[in-house]
Design an enzyme around this catalytic site. Structure first.
Site, PDB file in Angstrom:
ATOM      1  N   ASP A   1       9.655  10.375  -0.456  1.00 28.57           N
ATOM      2  CA  ASP A   1      10.325   9.501  -1.429  1.00 28.57           C
ATOM      3  C   ASP A   1      11.114  10.370  -2.417  1.00 28.57           C
ATOM      4  O   ASP A   1      11.060  10.176  -3.623  1.00 28.57           O
ATOM      5  CB  ASP A   1       9.271   8.650  -2.166  1.00 28.57           C
ATOM      6  CG  ASP A   1       9.888   7.506  -2.955  1.00 28.57           C
ATOM      7  OD1 ASP A   1      11.036   7.113  -2.656  1.00 28.57           O
ATOM      8  OD2 ASP A   1       9.210   6.988  -3.861  1.00 28.57           O
TER       9      ASP A   1
ATOM     10  N   GLY B   1       8.746  13.679  -4.109  1.00 22.68           N
ATOM     11  CA  GLY B   1       9.326  12.731  -5.059  1.00 22.68           C
ATOM     12  C   GLY B   1       8.276  12.147  -5.986  1.00 22.68           C
ATOM     13  O   GLY B   1       7.759  11.050  -5.785  1.00 22.68           O
TER      14      GLY B   1
ATOM     15  N   ASP C   1      11.592   3.096   0.834  1.00 24.16           N
ATOM     16  CA  ASP C   1      12.947   2.542   0.686  1.00 24.16           C
ATOM     17  C   ASP C   1      13.645   2.359   2.025  1.00 24.16           C
ATOM     18  O   ASP C   1      14.815   2.737   2.202  1.00 24.16           O
ATOM     19  CB  ASP C   1      13.796   3.392  -0.289  1.00 24.16           C
ATOM     20  CG  ASP C   1      13.235   3.312  -1.703  1.00 24.16           C
ATOM     21  OD1 ASP C   1      12.710   2.243  -2.082  1.00 24.16           O
ATOM     22  OD2 ASP C   1      13.291   4.325  -2.430  1.00 24.16           O
TER      23      ASP C   1
ATOM     24  N   HIS D   1      17.598  10.356  -1.917  1.00 17.66           N
ATOM     25  CA  HIS D   1      17.888   9.389  -0.858  1.00 17.66           C
ATOM     26  C   HIS D   1      19.274   9.565  -0.244  1.00 17.66           C
ATOM     27  O   HIS D   1      19.703   8.723   0.542  1.00 17.66           O
ATOM     28  CB  HIS D   1      17.733   7.962  -1.401  1.00 17.66           C
ATOM     29  CG  HIS D   1      16.299   7.554  -1.595  1.00 17.66           C
ATOM     30  ND1 HIS D   1      15.324   8.423  -2.015  1.00 17.66           N
ATOM     31  CD2 HIS D   1      15.672   6.378  -1.409  1.00 17.66           C
ATOM     32  CE1 HIS D   1      14.172   7.795  -2.085  1.00 17.66           C
ATOM     33  NE2 HIS D   1      14.348   6.535  -1.726  1.00 17.66           N
TER      34      HIS D   1
ATOM     35  N   ASP E   1       8.495  17.874  -6.915  1.00 15.51           N
ATOM     36  CA  ASP E   1       9.701  17.296  -7.535  1.00 15.51           C
ATOM     37  C   ASP E   1      10.305  18.359  -8.447  1.00 15.51           C
ATOM     38  O   ASP E   1       9.568  19.079  -9.121  1.00 15.51           O
ATOM     39  CB  ASP E   1       9.316  16.055  -8.363  1.00 15.51           C
ATOM     40  CG  ASP E   1      10.488  15.125  -8.636  1.00 15.51           C
ATOM     41  OD1 ASP E   1      11.535  15.606  -9.110  1.00 15.51           O
ATOM     42  OD2 ASP E   1      10.343  13.928  -8.387  1.00 15.51           O
TER      43      ASP E   1
ATOM     44  N   SER F   1       3.645   6.600  -7.998  1.00 20.43           N
ATOM     45  CA  SER F   1       3.095   6.655  -6.636  1.00 20.43           C
ATOM     46  C   SER F   1       2.009   7.729  -6.533  1.00 20.43           C
ATOM     47  O   SER F   1       1.032   7.574  -5.784  1.00 20.43           O
ATOM     48  CB  SER F   1       4.201   6.919  -5.623  1.00 20.43           C
ATOM     49  OG  SER F   1       5.046   7.966  -6.070  1.00 20.43           O
TER      50      SER F   1
HETATM   51  C1  LIG Z   1      12.809   7.731  -5.970  1.00 12.97           C
HETATM   52  S1  LIG Z   1      12.243   8.989  -7.067  1.00 12.97           S
HETATM   53  C2  LIG Z   1      10.522   9.066  -6.676  1.00 12.97           C
HETATM   54  C3  LIG Z   1       9.793   7.842  -7.125  1.00 12.97           C
HETATM   55  C4  LIG Z   1       8.289   7.940  -7.132  1.00 12.97           C
HETATM   56  N1  LIG Z   1       7.741   8.274  -5.835  1.00 12.97           N
HETATM   57  C5  LIG Z   1       7.702   6.637  -7.646  1.00 12.97           C
HETATM   58  O1  LIG Z   1       7.059   5.918  -6.864  1.00 12.97           O
HETATM   59  O2  LIG Z   1       7.924   6.271  -8.786  1.00 12.97           O
HETATM   60  C6  LIG Z   1      12.889  10.422  -6.280  1.00 12.97           C
HETATM   61  C7  LIG Z   1      12.486  11.743  -6.914  1.00 12.97           C
HETATM   62  O3  LIG Z   1      12.877  12.797  -6.021  1.00 12.97           O
HETATM   63  C8  LIG Z   1      13.228  13.927  -6.785  1.00 12.97           C
HETATM   64  N2  LIG Z   1      14.077  14.801  -5.958  1.00 12.97           N
HETATM   65  C9  LIG Z   1      15.307  14.549  -5.459  1.00 12.97           C
HETATM   66  N3  LIG Z   1      15.750  15.584  -4.723  1.00 12.97           N
HETATM   67  C10 LIG Z   1      14.778  16.528  -4.759  1.00 12.97           C
HETATM   68  C11 LIG Z   1      14.630  17.834  -4.196  1.00 12.97           C
HETATM   69  N4  LIG Z   1      15.573  18.375  -3.435  1.00 12.97           N
HETATM   70  N5  LIG Z   1      13.502  18.517  -4.447  1.00 12.97           N
HETATM   71  C12 LIG Z   1      12.518  17.985  -5.231  1.00 12.97           C
HETATM   72  N6  LIG Z   1      12.589  16.750  -5.779  1.00 12.97           N
HETATM   73  C13 LIG Z   1      13.702  16.039  -5.559  1.00 12.97           C
HETATM   74  C14 LIG Z   1      13.931  13.368  -8.007  1.00 12.97           C
HETATM   75  O4  LIG Z   1      13.864  14.285  -9.085  1.00 12.97           O
HETATM   76  C15 LIG Z   1      13.156  12.055  -8.262  1.00 12.97           C
HETATM   77  O5  LIG Z   1      12.174  12.217  -9.248  1.00 12.97           O
END
Ligand SMILES: C[S@@+](CC[C@H](N)C(=O)[O-])C[C@H]1O[C@@H](n2cnc3c(N)ncnc32)[C@H](O)[C@@H]1O
Length: 211
Positions: free
Chosen positions: A141, A45, A170, A144, A70, A51
Site C-alpha cells: 500500500d 506504506g 486499492d 500508487h 515508509d 493499517s
Molecule cells: C496510501 S498511503 C498508505 C496508507 C496506509 N497504509 C493506511 O492504511 O493509512 C501510501 C504511503 O506510501 C508511502 N510511499 C510512497 N512511495 C514510497 C516509497 N518509494 N518508499 C517508501 N514509502 C513510500 C507514502 O509516503 C505514503 O505514506
C-alpha cells in the site's frame, strides 16, 4: 479474534486510507498468515499507522513483528491537485507532507509499539537488504503510480515464505473509482500459478503464495 474497543477507537481516529471493513479483513488475513517470531508481517506504506495498527494487533496474537516501511514524505497522490492531501500533516519547515510524528503518536498510544519496527526510507532501496523467503505476510500500500506499484510488487512478493499471504490495497475493477496499477497487478496474479486468490473485500485483494 476481535480488536479491543480502545484500540479500534484509536484506529478510527488515526488519519489514513483504510476503511473499517477493509481493516477488519486486513487483520483477519494477517491472523491466518504463518506469522511467527521468525516470520514477520511486512507493510509497504505506513502513512500515519492506521493499517499498521490492524497488523500490530494480529502480530501480538501471533507473537510476531510488523515491519512497516515508509519514507513518510507521502506519495504523489498525497499532494495537490489530488484530493488526498491533508493540510494537518504539513512539515513545519519544508511544508511537505510529514507523517512520522503522527505515526509515532498512534503507536505509542496503542501500547503495541514493541510489536512494530518502523523503517523510515525508500521501500525499493530497503528491499535490497531484506532477505527473500522470510515474510509471512506482505501488504502493499505504498505509492500508487505504475512504476512504484510494480516495483513494490516485484521487490517484495519474493520475500514471502510458502503459504504466506500477499495483500494488495486499492484494487478497483472500475477505472472511475481509482488508479489502475493495483488492479493490473492483481490481474497478473490471477494468471499466476504461484498464487491462489482469497476473497477481495472492498478494494483489498489477497492471495496465498503456494509455490
Ligand atoms: C496510501 S498511503 C498508505 C496508507 C496506509 N497504509 C493506511 O492504511 O493509512 C501510501 C504511503 O506510501 C508511502 N510511499 C510512497 N512511495 C514510497 C516509497 N518509494 N518508499 C517508501 N514509502 C513510500 C507514502 O509516503 C505514503 O505514506
Amino acid at each position: 479474534m476481535q480488536i479491543e474497543s480502545a484500540i479500534q477507537r484509536l484506529i478510527d481516529s488515526t488519519p489514513g486510507f483504510m476503511p473499517k471493513n477493509e481493516g477488519a479483513y486486513l487483520h483477519k488475513l494477517a491472523l491466518r498468515s504463518p506469522g511467527s517470531t521468525e516470520h514477520p508481517l511486512v507493510e509497504i506504506g505506513t502513512y500515519c499507522g492506521k493499517s499498521t495498527l490492524y497488523l500490530a494487533c494480529a502480530a501480538k496474537v501471533l507473537s510476531s513483528t510488523v515491519i512497516t516501511i515508509d519514507h513518510h514524505k507521502g506519495s504523489e497522490e498525497n499532494y495537490p491537485p489530488f484530493p488526498f492531501f491533508d493540510q494537518r500533516l504539513r512539515h513545519r519547515v519544508t511544508q511537505d507532507l510529514e507523517t512520522l510524528d503522527t505515526y509515532r503518536d498512534s503507536l505509542r498510544l496503542s501500547g503495541l509499539d514493541e510489536r512494530v519496527i518502523a523503517v523510515v526510507g525508500d521501500s525499493n532501496r530497503y528491499a535490497k537488504f531484506f532477505p527473500q523467503d522470510t515474510a509471512a505476510f506482505v501488504f502493499i500500500d505504498g505509492g500508487h503510480s505504475s512504476i512504484q506499484s510494480w516495483s513494490d510488487f516485484i521487490d517484495w512478493s519474493p520475500k514471502l515464505i510458502k503459504g504466506g499471504v500477499l495483500a494488495i490495497h486499492d484494487v478497483f475493477d472500475d477505472p472511475a473509482k481509482g488508479g489502475r496499477p493495483p488492479f493490473e497487478i492483481v490481474t497478473a496474479l490471477r494468471h499466476s500459478r504461484a498464487f491462489v486468490e482469497l476473497d477481495q473485500v472492498g478494494s483489498l485483494a489477497a492471495f496465498i503464495y503456494s509455490s
